[in-house]
Enzyme design. Sequence first.
Site, short mmCIF file in Angstrom:
data_model
loop_
_atom_site.label_atom_id
_atom_site.label_comp_id
_atom_site.label_asym_id
_atom_site.label_seq_id
_atom_site.Cartn_x
_atom_site.Cartn_y
_atom_site.Cartn_z
N SER A 1 0.82 -1.22 0.00
CA SER A 1 0.00 0.00 0.00
C SER A 1 0.85 1.27 0.00
CB SER A 1 -0.94 -0.01 1.21
OG SER A 1 -1.97 -0.94 0.99
N ASN B 1 -6.18 -7.57 -3.03
CA ASN B 1 -5.84 -8.07 -1.71
C ASN B 1 -4.81 -7.28 -0.92
OD1 ASN B 1 -7.47 -10.54 -1.97
ND2 ASN B 1 -5.97 -11.04 -3.55
N TYR B 2 -4.06 -6.39 -1.57
CA TYR B 2 -2.97 -5.73 -0.87
C TYR B 2 -3.02 -4.22 -0.84
CZ TYR B 2 -0.61 -10.18 -0.41
OH TYR B 2 -0.31 -11.46 -0.06
N LEU B 3 -3.74 -3.64 -1.79
CA LEU B 3 -3.72 -2.18 -1.88
C LEU B 3 -4.94 -1.59 -1.19
CD1 LEU B 3 -2.54 -1.99 -5.57
CD2 LEU B 3 -1.18 -1.76 -3.49
#
Length: 524
Positions: free
Chosen positions: A354, A481-483
């Site tokens: 992120s 899923n990650y940002l």
Amino acid sequence: FPGKPLKLSLATEEIATFYAKMLDHEYTTKEIFQNNFFHDWRKEMTSEEQEIIQDLAKCDFSEIHKYFVEKSEARKALPKEEKQKLKEEADKIQEEYGYCLLDGHREKIGNFKTEPPGLFRGRGDHPKMGMLKKRIMPEDVIINCSKDSKIPEPPEGHKWKEVRFDNTVTWLASWTENIQNTLKYIMLNPSSKLKGEKDWQKYEVARRLKDVVHEIRARYRADWKSKEMKNRQRAVALYFIDKLALRAGNEKEEGETADTVGCCSLRVEHIKLHPRLDGQEHVVEFDFLGKDSIRYYNKVSVEKRVFKNLQLFMKNKDPSDDLFDRLTTNFLNKHLQHLMDGLTAKVFRTYNASITLQEQLKALTNPEDNVAGKLLSYNRANRAVAVLCNHQRSVPKTFAKSMEILQAKIDAKKKQVEEAQQELKKAEDELEDTKDAKAEANVEKKKKLLKRLEEQLARLNVQATDKEENKQIALGTSKLNYLDPRISIAWCKKFGVPIEKIYNKTQREKFAWAIAMANEDFEF
DNA sequence: TTTGGGGACTCAGAAATGTACTG
DNA sequence: GCAGTACATTTCTGAGTCCCCAA
């Protein structure tokens, strides 16, 4: 069977169709797949069949294969109305079984069907590939609902394995799968309130890490000198997890799954140390298979102290020995929990992904660009994250071809630009001669045309670069899923990019919580 | 006291399916 | 205007992470 048809029992025939359907797939050429399949197939045969069918190589599945190919083609060729009808039937099923009632709200279920029987397809070199995945019966299924709700009826003549009322978990139904003997669940769709809240929480934990990450880094750097070998290994491993976004790397049961590793389970054979390489000092060369047997290959220059420690950890070990032999993910996570409430190894991946997106967006976005240009910057930033997280995909089958088409477009555009240049020159010469208003207007017109063509060419070139750079990189996983979606939404608002340009309908539903929450000032 | 297994959840890329564009 | 194809979206289910509990 050897050249002549053989009538099979129903169960045996069904399993044969599983294999026949996969004939085009590389799987079926693999010995392990064939052996596992044949072993499980024979188990389900009648004794007469077992007597006759003793060698898979003598079985010819091509007729069955052909049947299914034709069937799928027939389906494709179906007239519009027929397809429409099928679609409506599917929608009806979705409508009836695809939703649940949670806290009085109707919520969409993610996977509302149990998995059909078939042949297990592991990823990578999986020892169990080809094994028979059995049909799930109502007697295998546990239902989880509220006591006062309408309990779903099992199909006629059957009963559920169990009906329970556990409101401490989120699943609605579960069963045990027969290959790895693990549980499978029916759970809610990502658009549900429940999943959305969890997603939000996840990013909030990562944001809290932002506040303490500097201290944590100082701490693990200090621990590179720790007297306790365990702590030293932990400090080096954490450095990799932080710097390279490696996964934690739990131990796995040998022989049950493909041989893959994460950080804590790295073995000596997975890294090479180069005191000097390509003008850099203290280079560590990583080469291992990670989750889903995706290769991680990277050469990284590390601090001298890390390098020395690695040399120490590798001393007197075989290639197949654990690099961090005193370290477990449990031990690492206990330590992290102590440093920050809720901190585990995977939070570093979320955090670094992120923060990288946010920084890259800041660095790459040009407010003067048009929407297409800004989107390109966005994709670049997204790509930086995907590279960090090692999210790969196989090169699309049509890649080379579509690249050629694009290249042809570029060449054509180049020609147009050249022509426009000549035309402009001509017009300028004419103006030189005549110096009249008409010639001047013509020069302006040609200039404009040239400029437009040059812009188009530039855009095509960027598109080609974008495509090439994206060839083996999967952007979806990090995006989903990650940002932290609020970063992207803030960016959209700030630069006047419609949110639909970066999130499709499903993604907007999943990130509804963030869309409602983030304004243009949001900072991760 | 660790260790090992069960359990519940997130994350992962491929395959299937749907849609949009092009010739 | 239509078929074929390229590209986007959705579905599918395997593969991780991490926690808990019992021996």
